[in-house]
Design a protein around this motif. Sequence first.
Motif, PDB file in Angstrom:
ATOM      1  N   ASP A  89      -4.446 -11.071   4.748  1.00  0.00           N
ATOM      2  CA  ASP A  89      -3.897 -12.221   3.888  1.00  0.00           C
ATOM      3  C   ASP A  89      -2.851 -11.874   2.910  1.00  0.00           C
ATOM      4  N   VAL A  90      -2.223 -10.614   3.264  1.00  0.00           N
ATOM      5  CA  VAL A  90      -1.058 -10.146   2.574  1.00  0.00           C
ATOM      6  C   VAL A  90      -0.090  -9.897   3.394  1.00  0.00           C
ATOM      7  N   VAL A  91       1.279  -9.701   2.810  1.00  0.00           N
ATOM      8  CA  VAL A  91       2.381  -9.249   3.510  1.00  0.00           C
ATOM      9  C   VAL A  91       2.926  -8.205   2.644  1.00  0.00           C
ATOM     10  N   VAL A  92       3.224  -6.840   3.341  1.00  0.00           N
ATOM     11  CA  VAL A  92       3.696  -5.575   2.977  1.00  0.00           C
ATOM     12  C   VAL A  92       5.080  -5.358   3.330  1.00  0.00           C
ATOM     13  N   LYS A  93       6.048  -5.134   2.473  1.00  0.00           N
ATOM     14  CA  LYS A  93       7.500  -4.838   3.010  1.00  0.00           C
ATOM     15  C   LYS A  93       7.893  -3.788   2.621  1.00  0.00           C
ATOM     16  N   VAL A 146      -2.947  -6.949  11.959  1.00  0.00           N
ATOM     17  CA  VAL A 146      -1.965  -6.495  11.472  1.00  0.00           C
ATOM     18  C   VAL A 146      -0.832  -6.848  12.428  1.00  0.00           C
ATOM     19  N   THR A 147       0.144  -7.585  11.849  1.00  0.00           N
ATOM     20  CA  THR A 147       1.109  -8.232  12.983  1.00  0.00           C
ATOM     21  C   THR A 147       2.650  -7.780  12.119  1.00  0.00           C
ATOM     22  N   VAL A 148       3.452  -7.239  12.940  1.00  0.00           N
ATOM     23  CA  VAL A 148       4.912  -6.853  12.468  1.00  0.00           C
ATOM     24  C   VAL A 148       5.668  -8.086  12.370  1.00  0.00           C
ATOM     25  N   LEU A 149       6.006  -8.613  11.140  1.00  0.00           N
ATOM     26  CA  LEU A 149       6.841  -9.868  11.116  1.00  0.00           C
ATOM     27  C   LEU A 149       8.586  -9.619  11.358  1.00  0.00           C
ATOM     28  N   LYS A 150       8.917  -8.345  11.119  1.00  0.00           N
ATOM     29  CA  LYS A 150      10.335  -8.254  10.661  1.00  0.00           C
ATOM     30  C   LYS A 150      10.516  -6.672  10.864  1.00  0.00           C
ATOM     31  N   GLU A 151      11.411  -6.192  11.773  1.00  0.00           N
ATOM     32  CA  GLU A 151      11.652  -4.777  11.900  1.00  0.00           C
ATOM     33  C   GLU A 151      13.171  -4.492  11.966  1.00  0.00           C
ATOM     34  N   THR A 152      13.931  -4.465  11.029  1.00  0.00           N
ATOM     35  CA  THR A 152      15.464  -4.049  10.980  1.00  0.00           C
ATOM     36  C   THR A 152      15.578  -3.191  10.078  1.00  0.00           C
ATOM     37  N   ARG A 153      16.607  -3.214   8.915  1.00  0.00           N
ATOM     38  CA  ARG A 153      16.710  -2.614   7.795  1.00  0.00           C
ATOM     39  C   ARG A 153      15.430  -2.449   6.948  1.00  0.00           C
ATOM     40  N   VAL A 154      14.615  -3.574   7.024  1.00  0.00           N
ATOM     41  CA  VAL A 154      13.419  -3.605   6.361  1.00  0.00           C
ATOM     42  C   VAL A 154      12.047  -3.358   7.552  1.00  0.00           C
ATOM     43  N   LEU A 155      11.113  -3.294   7.043  1.00  0.00           N
ATOM     44  CA  LEU A 155       9.833  -3.260   7.901  1.00  0.00           C
ATOM     45  C   LEU A 155       8.938  -4.250   6.935  1.00  0.00           C
ATOM     46  N   VAL A 156       8.419  -5.421   7.651  1.00  0.00           N
ATOM     47  CA  VAL A 156       7.735  -6.459   6.958  1.00  0.00           C
ATOM     48  C   VAL A 156       6.386  -6.585   7.856  1.00  0.00           C
ATOM     49  N   VAL A 157       5.278  -6.264   7.545  1.00  0.00           N
ATOM     50  CA  VAL A 157       4.030  -6.418   8.108  1.00  0.00           C
ATOM     51  C   VAL A 157       3.048  -7.112   7.621  1.00  0.00           C
ATOM     52  N   ARG A 158       2.292  -8.033   8.122  1.00  0.00           N
ATOM     53  CA  ARG A 158       1.347  -9.041   7.626  1.00  0.00           C
ATOM     54  C   ARG A 158      -0.118  -8.225   7.906  1.00  0.00           C
ATOM     55  N   HIS A 167       9.820   8.909   4.978  1.00  0.00           N
ATOM     56  CA  HIS A 167       9.444   7.199   3.981  1.00  0.00           C
ATOM     57  C   HIS A 167       9.151   7.673   2.586  1.00  0.00           C
ATOM     58  N   GLY A 168       9.292   9.140   2.379  1.00  0.00           N
ATOM     59  CA  GLY A 168       8.783   9.409   0.960  1.00  0.00           C
ATOM     60  C   GLY A 168       9.954   8.761  -0.109  1.00  0.00           C
ATOM     61  N   GLY A 169       9.640   8.037  -1.241  1.00  0.00           N
ATOM     62  CA  GLY A 169      10.531   7.422  -2.203  1.00  0.00           C
ATOM     63  C   GLY A 169      10.849   6.073  -1.529  1.00  0.00           C
ATOM     64  N   ARG A 170      10.326   5.478  -0.381  1.00  0.00           N
ATOM     65  CA  ARG A 170      10.856   4.025  -0.048  1.00  0.00           C
ATOM     66  C   ARG A 170      10.022   3.265  -0.959  1.00  0.00           C
ATOM     67  N   LEU A 171      10.568   2.101  -1.337  1.00  0.00           N
ATOM     68  CA  LEU A 171       9.911   1.061  -2.198  1.00  0.00           C
ATOM     69  C   LEU A 171       9.246   0.066  -1.452  1.00  0.00           C
ATOM     70  N   VAL A 172       8.322  -0.038  -1.613  1.00  0.00           N
ATOM     71  CA  VAL A 172       7.189  -1.195  -0.972  1.00  0.00           C
ATOM     72  C   VAL A 172       6.773  -2.165  -1.994  1.00  0.00           C
ATOM     73  N   THR A 173       6.769  -3.415  -1.504  1.00  0.00           N
ATOM     74  CA  THR A 173       6.341  -4.666  -2.221  1.00  0.00           C
ATOM     75  C   THR A 173       5.222  -5.303  -1.497  1.00  0.00           C
ATOM     76  N   ILE A 174       3.891  -5.750  -1.998  1.00  0.00           N
ATOM     77  CA  ILE A 174       2.984  -6.680  -1.569  1.00  0.00           C
ATOM     78  C   ILE A 174       2.983  -7.856  -2.106  1.00  0.00           C
ATOM     79  N   TRP A 175       2.604  -8.939  -1.250  1.00  0.00           N
ATOM     80  CA  TRP A 175       2.670 -10.475  -1.353  1.00  0.00           C
ATOM     81  C   TRP A 175       1.599 -11.075  -0.773  1.00  0.00           C
ATOM     82  N   PRO A 176       1.346 -12.036  -1.267  1.00  0.00           N
ATOM     83  CA  PRO A 176       0.492 -13.164  -0.829  1.00  0.00           C
ATOM     84  C   PRO A 176       1.218 -13.598   0.447  1.00  0.00           C
ATOM     85  N   ALA A 177       0.269 -13.820   1.387  1.00  0.00           N
ATOM     86  CA  ALA A 177       0.796 -14.169   2.989  1.00  0.00           C
ATOM     87  C   ALA A 177       0.971 -15.888   2.673  1.00  0.00           C
TER      88      ALA A 177
END
Length: 307
Positions: A44-48, A29-41, A88-98
């Motif tokens: 083999d997927v990325v979760v935002k 698990v790797t944190v790729l970005k943490e600003t107004r968004v949180l993006v985590v690998r 965190h409740g109600g926050r939208l999350v997308t999942i992507w191929p890495a």
Amino acid sequence: MNGPHASAPPLLDELVRLAPPGARTAGPVTVLKETRVLVVRVGDVVVKAHPPETDEAGLRARLAAVRRLPEIMLTPLALHRLDGDPPHGGRLVTIWPAGVPLTPDDLDGTGPGPHDGGGTPWEKGGRLLARLHAHAPPAGLPPAGGPARVARAVAGLAEVDAPARVLAPIREAYAALPRGPGRSPRLTHGDWHLGQLVVHRGRWLLIDPDDLGVGDPAWDLARPAAWFAAGLLEPATWERLLSAYLAAGGTAVSARDPWRELDVPARALTIQLAATAVATAARAGEPLDDVAAAMLSSCERIAAAGR
């Protein structure tokens, strides 16, 4: 922490939980970005996790548009809304191929990305943008997010503890920007830069549709144009991008005088980049670096020209 949300799991744990079980065992698990968004690998997927204020209908429309462009943009795997109460409740999350992001070597065409004889990522990005702009925006797609990003960056200066001599040129340059309807709107990425390119299954693709929408496509070239105008992007590199875009049929700018269309968007991106850099330096308690100083100097010139 006390209160009704004391037992809420950290957002990072929530994102890891949403990853497919197979992905969790495919790598760390790797944190790729943490600003107004949180993006985590996660393997083999990325979760935002998108910003809390994200409009669900608008995001769904953007994701639907992306799914129609599999040869241009990375296709999402899933959209979720976190259960429970805030924070965190109600926050939208997308999942992507890495995908595989760019490396410094990729910039000159010597990195590990696919080498198809098509030049560096600047050329590849230019061609992808031209193909994106050739598509008519589907009905219901929100406005492209570029102008709103500029406005947020300038509004954020109200919370920045920096000298007036630093803040004033940015605000004055922003006030001098022309207002009103732009050119005929097209499908526009809304926040394009080289960080929005990845390699997936042997192909270069655009990522991050958060600002995808209906707008002036010249805004997608405005960030590198701003760097070029500030002396931060070499003329030969700018020419690679612009020539590849035009050769691929791009219509956001004219070959004879691209700055006719680029002038206002490039000034706007200069202002955004300066405001963001000043805010970042102020929060860190550090002086402006050379890039920030160059953008601030450009704002001074924009402000002076508008007087």
